[in-house]
Write a protein that holds these residues in place. Structure first.
Motif, PDB file in Angstrom:
ATOM      1  N   VAL A 348       0.859  -1.187   0.000  1.00 23.12           N
ATOM      2  CA  VAL A 348       0.000   0.000   0.000  1.00 23.12           C
ATOM      3  C   VAL A 348       0.894   1.236   0.000  1.00 23.12           C
ATOM      4  O   VAL A 348       1.688   1.434   0.927  1.00 23.12           O
ATOM      5  N   LYS A 349       0.780   2.033  -1.029  1.00 23.45           N
ATOM      6  CA  LYS A 349       1.563   3.261  -1.139  1.00 23.45           C
ATOM      7  C   LYS A 349       0.714   4.429  -0.647  1.00 23.45           C
ATOM      8  O   LYS A 349      -0.341   4.729  -1.213  1.00 23.45           O
ATOM      9  N   LYS A 350       1.171   5.078   0.406  1.00 20.69           N
ATOM     10  CA  LYS A 350       0.451   6.200   1.010  1.00 20.69           C
ATOM     11  C   LYS A 350       1.126   7.500   0.591  1.00 20.69           C
ATOM     12  O   LYS A 350       2.258   7.780   0.960  1.00 20.69           O
ATOM     13  N   LEU A 351       0.404   8.308  -0.188  1.00 18.82           N
ATOM     14  CA  LEU A 351       0.957   9.568  -0.679  1.00 18.82           C
ATOM     15  C   LEU A 351       0.721  10.673   0.336  1.00 18.82           C
ATOM     16  O   LEU A 351      -0.372  10.805   0.892  1.00 18.82           O
ATOM     17  N   GLN A 352       1.749  11.449   0.580  1.00 24.44           N
ATOM     18  CA  GLN A 352       1.641  12.566   1.505  1.00 24.44           C
ATOM     19  C   GLN A 352       1.143  13.792   0.757  1.00 24.44           C
ATOM     20  O   GLN A 352       1.714  14.188  -0.250  1.00 24.44           O
ATOM     21  N   ILE A 353       0.084  14.399   1.266  1.00 20.25           N
ATOM     22  CA  ILE A 353      -0.519  15.536   0.602  1.00 20.25           C
ATOM     23  C   ILE A 353      -0.075  16.826   1.288  1.00 20.25           C
ATOM     24  O   ILE A 353      -0.565  17.188   2.348  1.00 20.25           O
ATOM     25  N   HIS A 354       0.907  17.468   0.667  1.00 15.33           N
ATOM     26  CA  HIS A 354       1.340  18.769   1.165  1.00 15.33           C
ATOM     27  C   HIS A 354       1.035  19.858   0.146  1.00 15.33           C
ATOM     28  O   HIS A 354       1.176  21.040   0.426  1.00 15.33           O
ATOM     29  N   SER A 355       0.641  19.442  -1.043  1.00 17.98           N
ATOM     30  CA  SER A 355       0.370  20.413  -2.102  1.00 17.98           C
ATOM     31  C   SER A 355      -0.472  19.744  -3.170  1.00 17.98           C
ATOM     32  O   SER A 355      -0.726  18.540  -3.133  1.00 17.98           O
TER      33      SER A 355
END
Length: 647
Positions: A348-355
């Motif tokens: 499971v690839k969890k993308l970090q949402i900073h933008s």
């Protein structure tokens, strides 16, 4: 033992009498052995998979079975499927004949056989389970044959009637629950009866079935006005004949399935024309729809069969994204091991949402890899998008990334044959992206940490977040640089010039890493110049001592040494400047597979990009060149003078 006994009996008897009932045709239509010579352990594993499949067919009373044996490192995956009009006993009889044919493939680690009533296949990889067209060499398995008897009725009337019948079969098959149709139709005033069936592989989705059935229809149409025709493929099978080959009580009523089809031809044509726009609208609607979705996952397969997962379910499966479950960390997020859907292990690839950039990366990766299928490209299984929580569910690669085996904890554990197969696998995956998919895709971030390894060390290219489409009518496009310094081509880093040759360059750097066991950004501290990997490789090649570049953990014989030195030269060919000097990945693949030398190609000195300051030096520190002028040189535009560049 069961299979071995069956084989002995078959070899001593005529295969045509092994049928359990009359009127079942187990004639060998086509068979093919491919791959390299297997080990004796592979043969044992192959026999055990066939034994297991035969047991399942009989005990579970089914017409489709799969089996695998991974013992001793010699992985074997197999599948068998019979026509749905057969009894289980008839199916097993066909299976036995198929095995007697495949047992003759004693020099291949992959093979298939088509019989009229069944097909059986085994491979050293499991990609063909979900993508039946997956092959080692990319060769097509399609086959069609027409009977040699033409109808004695009105040719025009017969042809039109049977054509309409086959068209109905084509349209109905993907819409049935089991992707199978058998039907009978009276055609022409001559009162002819035509029998027809169509069947798709049991584990594919209706869209893939529909594509195969369109091809089958086109091929069978070419057989008319002959009274018989067949089409074979790993994905689907279709046949028509005036000679009965299934019982009249085994037909499937397709009237309701086809209802309304003919009255909507205009709408269908309009839908086809607007297909691209429709897919875009579906994707946008999907993002809004996910916010309202409460179930764990949807049964819809709006992105090529991938599943839409609930965030909380994935959170639970990863133990709340714990450190213990973490597989790796990248620029845009983290990857975790998870167990879902009845003990299936996934990543499971969890993308970090900073933008907004991260959201763009997510949408880009979903759209790309949900449509791309190849045994050397990491497969997308599903996704989740709930607010700022963006997750990708990917196939799990038990051996992790390639860099772990080159300079990480497992350094020195890969032998040369494994490294060569990894190089070959990367080339095949890139060639598919560049040339075999319906639109060219440039990955833009090929590096060792983005190459994942399966349980049997087969390479799969991962992380498509930076990939982008490439217009077919343009040699290159200009864009802002994104990627990884050290792997990225100089014309792309400095000038933003993007073409498929950017991936060629990165691939060349990865080859050098695989051969040397060194990271491309590590400096060679043994020399005063503190060279990076590419520069070090080039200087050794210039002195004809590039044998010293090879990883000392590899114990190579003379033949292997010669092979590795040839691969070093191919890697240097990939990293040349200007761009026109570099081969395409498809050309590189041919060199790798055929053991070709460089021939008349002369290697030119690469452009060396020193990552820590990205200075541009010519000859000495007193000389310099502007970036615009350098871009012209890197593009291969002649200026009437020559310079030796150290960048």
């Amino acid at each position: 033992m069961t299979v071995l006994v069956v084989l002995l009996v078959l070899l001593l008897t005529d295969p045509t009498v092994s049928q359990s009932t009359d009127d079942v045709n187990n004639t060998n239509i086509s068979n093919h052995c491919r791959g390299r010579a297997p080990t004796s352990n592979f043969i044992r594993n192959r026999n055990s998979t066939f034994d297991e499949m035969r047991r399942r067919l009989l005990s579970e009373r089914v017409l489709y079975a799969r089996a695998q044996d991974l013992s001793g490192g010699d992985s074997v995956f197999a599948a068998a499927q019979c026509r749905n009009y057969l009894s289980v006993e008839q199916c097993v009889a066909c299976f036995d004949v198929a095995f007697s044919e495949l047992a003759k493939c004693i020099v291949s680690n992959g093979a298939y056989v088509f019989l009229d009533e069944c097909y059986v296949r085994y491979e050293s990889f499991d990609d063909f389970y979900d993508n039946p067209n997956a092959t080692v060499d990319g060769a097509s398995t399609q086959l069609s044959s027409c009977g040699n008897v033409s109808t004695n009725r009105s040719l025009a009337e017969y042809t039109q009637s049977v054509d309409e019948f086959l068209s109905d079969i084509r349209d109905a098959t993907p819409k049935t629950s089991n992707l199978y149709v058998a039907n009978i139709r009276q055609v022409t005033s001559g009162n002819a009866t035509v029998y027809a069936i169509a069947q798709c592989a049991e584990n594919i989705n209706p869209a893939i079935c529909g594509t195969c059935m369109s091809t089958a229809y086109s091929k069978l149409k070419e057989c008319l006005p002959n009274t018989e025709g067949r089409f074979f493929d790993m994905v689907c099978f279709a046949r028509y004949s005036e000679t009965p080959f299934f019982s009249a009580n085994q037909t499937i009523d397709i009237t309701n399935i086809l209802r309304g089809r003919h009255s909507s031809k205009v709408a269908t044509i309009g839908g086809a024309i607007g297909g691209v726009v429709l897919l875009f609208l579906i994707f946008v609607s999907w993002l809004a729809y996910r916010r309202l979705k409460k179930n764990s996952k949807t049964e819809q397969e709006d992105l090529q069969g991938t599943l839409n997962y609930n965030y909380k379910d994935l959170q639970l499966a990863t133990n709340n994204f714990s450190e213990e479950n973490m597989l790796g960390r990248g620029g845009f997020g983290e990857v975790f091991k998870a167990i879902i859907d009845d003990n299936n292990v996934v990543a499971v690839k969890k993308l970090q949402i900073h933008s907004a950039k991260a959201k763009e990366e997510f949408e880009n990766e979903v759209m790309l890899i949900s449509n791309v299928h190849h045994r050397n490209l990491l497969r997308l299984l599903g996704w989740s998008s709930e607010g700022s929580n963006l997750l990708l569910v990917l196939e799990y690669m038990p051996n992790g990334s390639l860099d772990r085996f080159l300079w990480g904890a497992k350094r020195g554990t890969l032998n040369w044959n494994q490294r060569y197969e990894i190089i070959l696998g990367i080339a095949k995956g890139l060639a598919h992206l560049h040339n075999e998919f319906h639109i060219k895709i440039i990955h833009r971030d090929i590096k060792s940490s983005n190459i994942l390894l399966s349980h049997d060390f087969k390479a799969k290219i991962a992380d498509f977040g930076l990939a982008r489409f490439h217009p077919e009518d343009e040699t290159h496009v200009n864009t802002k640089f994104v990627g990884t310094l050290g792997y990225a081509a100089p014309e792309y880093v400095l000038c933003g010039t993007l073409s498929d040759k950017v991936d060629t360059y990165s691939f060349g750097i990865v080859i050098l890493e695989i051969i040397s066991g060194r990271r491309c950004t590590d400096m060679n501290s043994e020399r005063p110049s503190m060279e990076y990997l590419l520069e070090h490789a080039w200087k050794l090649y210039e002195k004809k001592i590039h044998i010293k570049f090879i990883d000392e953990t590899l114990g190579l014989n003379q033949h292997e040494l010669e092979h590795v030195m040839k691969i070093i030269e191919i890697a240097l060919l990939c990293t040349q400047s200007p761009v026109s000097k570099r081969p395409t990945v498809s050309e590189v693949l041919l060199m790798l597979q055929d053991g070709q030398s460089l021939g008349k190609r002369m290697l030119t000195r690469p452009t060396f990009l020193h990552n820590q300051d990205r200075r541009i030096l010519i000859g000495s520190s007193k000389n310099s060149i502007s970036v615009p002028m350098l871009c012209l040189l890197l593009a291969g535009i002649k200026l009437g003078w020559s310079l030796e560049m150290n960048i």
